[in-house]
Design a protein around this motif. Structure first.
Motif, short mmCIF file in Angstrom:
data_model
loop_
_atom_site.label_atom_id
_atom_site.label_comp_id
_atom_site.label_asym_id
_atom_site.label_seq_id
_atom_site.Cartn_x
_atom_site.Cartn_y
_atom_site.Cartn_z
N GLU A 90 0.83 -1.21 0.00
CA GLU A 90 0.00 0.00 0.00
C GLU A 90 0.87 1.26 0.00
OE1 GLU A 90 -3.17 0.18 2.92
OE2 GLU A 90 -3.42 -1.98 2.76
N THR A 91 1.89 1.27 0.83
CA THR A 91 2.78 2.43 0.91
C THR A 91 3.50 2.66 -0.42
OG1 THR A 91 3.11 2.07 3.27
CG2 THR A 91 4.75 3.42 2.14
N ARG A 92 4.07 1.60 -0.98
CA ARG A 92 4.79 1.73 -2.25
C ARG A 92 3.85 2.19 -3.35
NH1 ARG A 92 8.17 3.47 -0.74
NH2 ARG A 92 8.48 4.09 -2.88
N TYR A 93 2.65 1.61 -3.41
CA TYR A 93 1.71 1.97 -4.47
C TYR A 93 1.25 3.42 -4.35
CZ TYR A 93 1.30 -2.88 -6.09
OH TYR A 93 1.54 -4.12 -6.61
N LYS A 94 1.08 3.93 -3.14
CA LYS A 94 0.71 5.34 -2.97
C LYS A 94 1.82 6.24 -3.51
CE LYS A 94 -2.28 4.65 1.02
NZ LYS A 94 -2.42 4.81 2.47
N CYS A 95 3.06 5.89 -3.25
CA CYS A 95 4.17 6.68 -3.77
C CYS A 95 4.24 6.60 -5.29
CB CYS A 95 5.49 6.19 -3.17
SG CYS A 95 5.65 6.49 -1.41
N ILE A 96 4.06 5.41 -5.82
CA ILE A 96 4.13 5.22 -7.27
C ILE A 96 3.03 6.00 -7.97
CG2 ILE A 96 3.89 3.52 -9.12
CD1 ILE A 96 5.34 1.53 -7.19
N ILE A 97 1.82 5.97 -7.44
CA ILE A 97 0.72 6.67 -8.10
C ILE A 97 1.00 8.18 -8.12
CG2 ILE A 97 -0.93 7.14 -6.23
CD1 ILE A 97 -1.98 5.43 -9.40
N MET A 98 1.64 8.69 -7.08
CA MET A 98 2.01 10.10 -7.04
C MET A 98 3.08 10.40 -8.11
SD MET A 98 3.27 12.38 -3.79
CE MET A 98 4.76 11.46 -3.58
N LEU A 99 4.02 9.48 -8.29
CA LEU A 99 5.05 9.66 -9.32
C LEU A 99 4.44 9.62 -10.73
CD1 LEU A 99 7.93 7.45 -7.87
CD2 LEU A 99 7.75 9.95 -7.80
N LEU A 100 3.48 8.74 -10.93
CA LEU A 100 2.81 8.66 -12.23
C LEU A 100 2.08 9.97 -12.53
CD1 LEU A 100 1.20 5.09 -12.06
CD2 LEU A 100 3.43 5.73 -12.98
N HIS A 101 1.40 10.48 -11.54
CA HIS A 101 0.68 11.74 -11.70
C HIS A 101 1.65 12.87 -12.04
CE1 HIS A 101 -2.50 14.65 -11.17
NE2 HIS A 101 -1.75 15.30 -10.28
N ALA A 102 2.78 12.90 -11.36
CA ALA A 102 3.77 13.94 -11.60
C ALA A 102 4.38 13.81 -13.00
CB ALA A 102 4.87 13.87 -10.56
N LYS A 103 4.55 12.59 -13.47
CA LYS A 103 5.13 12.39 -14.80
C LYS A 103 4.24 12.99 -15.88
CE LYS A 103 7.66 10.46 -18.06
NZ LYS A 103 8.97 10.90 -18.40
N VAL A 107 5.47 19.47 -5.29
CA VAL A 107 4.83 18.48 -4.41
C VAL A 107 5.77 17.31 -4.16
CG1 VAL A 107 2.90 16.86 -4.22
CG2 VAL A 107 2.51 19.14 -5.15
N LEU A 108 6.44 16.86 -5.20
CA LEU A 108 7.40 15.77 -5.04
C LEU A 108 8.50 16.16 -4.07
CD1 LEU A 108 7.82 14.47 -8.71
CD2 LEU A 108 6.55 13.39 -6.85
N ASN A 109 9.01 17.36 -4.21
CA ASN A 109 10.06 17.82 -3.31
C ASN A 109 9.56 17.93 -1.87
OD1 ASN A 109 12.08 17.95 -5.30
ND2 ASN A 109 11.41 19.97 -5.94
N GLN A 110 8.30 18.31 -1.69
CA GLN A 110 7.71 18.38 -0.35
C GLN A 110 7.63 17.00 0.30
OE1 GLN A 110 3.95 20.29 -1.02
NE2 GLN A 110 4.81 22.35 -0.93
N TYR A 111 7.45 15.96 -0.51
CA TYR A 111 7.38 14.60 0.01
C TYR A 111 8.75 13.94 0.13
CZ TYR A 111 2.31 14.34 -0.03
OH TYR A 111 0.98 14.54 0.24
N GLY A 112 9.80 14.71 -0.08
CA GLY A 112 11.14 14.20 0.16
C GLY A 112 11.85 13.66 -1.07
N TYR A 113 11.23 13.78 -2.22
CA TYR A 113 11.91 13.36 -3.45
C TYR A 113 12.75 14.52 -3.94
CZ TYR A 113 8.67 9.42 -3.74
OH TYR A 113 7.97 8.28 -3.49
N ASN A 114 14.01 14.27 -4.22
CA ASN A 114 14.91 15.29 -4.74
C ASN A 114 14.86 15.23 -6.26
OD1 ASN A 114 16.84 17.26 -4.97
ND2 ASN A 114 18.55 15.94 -4.44
N VAL A 115 13.89 15.93 -6.82
CA VAL A 115 13.63 15.89 -8.26
C VAL A 115 13.84 17.29 -8.84
CG1 VAL A 115 11.91 15.40 -10.02
CG2 VAL A 115 11.95 14.04 -7.94
N SER A 116 14.88 17.42 -9.65
CA SER A 116 15.13 18.73 -10.26
C SER A 116 14.70 18.80 -11.72
CB SER A 116 16.62 19.08 -10.13
OG SER A 116 17.40 18.10 -10.76
#
Length: 126
Positions: free
Chosen positions: A40-53, A62-71
């Motif tokens: 469940e945890t992994r899938y929630k993160c993945i769905i957020m990444l898909l949305h961001a893509k 939003v990704l950076n707020q969740y701790g992803y270092n995405v430039s």
């Protein structure tokens, strides 16, 4: 007297066996729950990444707020590839194939396919 000892012995062995089987069942249930929680945890993160893509500029903060270092979008692509590799350990084949499809061809349709595979994997829903 001998019969009483046999009855007490039988009840004792039965109680021990029952306790042992209960312990095994509880451990198995706890392992299943941990696996489910992890998915469940992994899938929630993945769905957020898909949305961001699909809309990177809008969701980068939003990704950076969740701790992803995405430039940039390449960083996001690297995260998706890492999630794909990690999913080999816990996800269904259907989910892995859907995520590979999204990575190759990001679209609303392939995102929906990934989400449906998640639902089926987590809850047995179509």
């Amino acid at each position: 007297m001998n019969e009483i000892l046999q009855i007490v012995g039988a009840l004792g062995v039965g109680g021990l066996l029952s306790s042992y089987l209960t312990l095994l069942w509880k451990n198995r249930q706890e392992d299943k729950r941990k696996h489910q929680d992890y998915k469940e945890t992994r899938y929630k993160c993945i769905i957020m990444l898909l949305h961001a893509k699909l809309n990177f500029e809008k969701n980068q903060k939003v990704l950076n707020q969740y701790g992803y270092n995405v430039s940039d979008i390449e960083d996001l692509d690297d995260l998706l590839e890492a999630e794909l590799v990690n999913s080999y350990l816990f996800a269904s084949t259907q989910f892995i194939q859907a995520l590979e499809g999204f990575i190759k061809e990001p679209s609303e349709q392939t995102r929906i396919s990934v989400a449906k595979a998640m639902r089926k994997d987590l809850w047995r829903l179509k």
